[in-house]
Enzyme design. Structure first.
Site: not given
Length: 280
Positions: A137, A151, A155
């Site tokens: 992660s 982004y 994650k």
């Protein structure tokens, strides 16, 4: 089973964390399958040690390659004990300026690629009643910054599904660990990321423009040492009680502490209204 008899399968081994983890796992005597989209970029890792290693081409967005990789790993070593889902890319842009085609591709790699790899390996781990899934992660999976909205979304998705998966796999003696690094001297901010140029004039002098300029000059200056990060991953796999989360880097620790301290303060401030939202 002795530690060195464990079999590792690692994605994204051409550069960065994946390469360093593969190198250290091989040096430690583990059996290791190293993968990358261009197999010629990783053959140096296995050269001279073909009995205990295997280099395979793998694009985690290619489902046929995923199935083939897992099949070849099982054929050669008979089992997979550790899956390191490291392959991933970044994306720099304001949320408003982000290009959907590019962000969807990032989801295909960072989230769906990780999950397709995991689901391909899980039947073998369940059958052997053991295993460890390492999902890369980011500190960006716990807290968010400007220019990284999509982004972060990938994650946060990895974080959420990994928590559920960890609970589902307890009866099968399969552990799940999330690795949450801050800035490290890998290629993540270079060719492993997409940067969309700011087009909206109002953003150019805002925090968005400042962040994008900072990214251009920060490559290679990050405080995180990828060699130490790889050693930390090896240690997590070798421990008898691996954590669900492992923060890596001082900045990651500071950012996470700030996030949860602030969150707890907000929760306490609004506690009465929160509790009173239930039926009497």
């Amino acid at each position: 089973m002795s530690l060195q008899h464990k079999v590792w399968l690692i994605t994204g081994c051409s550069t960065g964390f994946g390469r360093h983890i593969a190198k250290q796992a091989i040096e430690a005597g583990y059996k290791v399958i190293v993968t990358a989209r261009k197999v010629e970029q990783i053959q140096d890792l296995t050269s001279g040690n073909e009995e205990n290693t295997l280099a395979l081409p793998l694009d985690v967005t290619n489902h046929e390659q995923i199935i083939s990789t897992v099949k070849q790993a099982i054929e050669k070593f008979g089992r997979i004990d550790v899956l390191v889902n490291n392959a991933g890319i970044g994306y720099f842009s304001s949320v408003e300026e982000s290009v959907e085609e590019e962000t969807r591709r990032m989801f295909e790699i960072n989230f769906w690629g990780l999950m397709h790899m995991t689901n391909a390996v899980l039947p073998y781990m369940r059958a052997q009643k053991s295993g460890h899934i390492i999902n890369f992660s980011s500190i960006g999976g716990l807290t968010s910054f400007p220019t990284l909205g999509y982004y972060h979304a990938t994650k946060y998705a990895v974080e959420g599904i990994s928590e559920s998966l960890a609970k589902e796999l307890i009866p099968f003696n399969i552990a799940v660990t999330l690795i949450e690094p801050s800035g490290f001297r890998t290629d993540w901010g270079g060719r492993s990321s997409v940067k969309t140029d700011t087009q909206i004039p109002e953003f150019k002098e805002s925090v968005v423009g400042q962040m994008l300029k900072g990214v251009q000059h920060s490559g290679g200056q990050e405080s995180g040492d990828p060699v130490k990060a790889a050693a930390a991953v090896i240690k997590v796999v070798e421990t008898s009680k691996p954590p669900l989360r492992l923060l890596l880097g001082k900045a990651a620790y500071q950012a996470a502490t700030h996030k949860f301290t602030t969150m707890l303060a907000d929760m306490e401030e609004w506690k009465e209204i929160t509790i009173n939202a239930d039926y009497e």
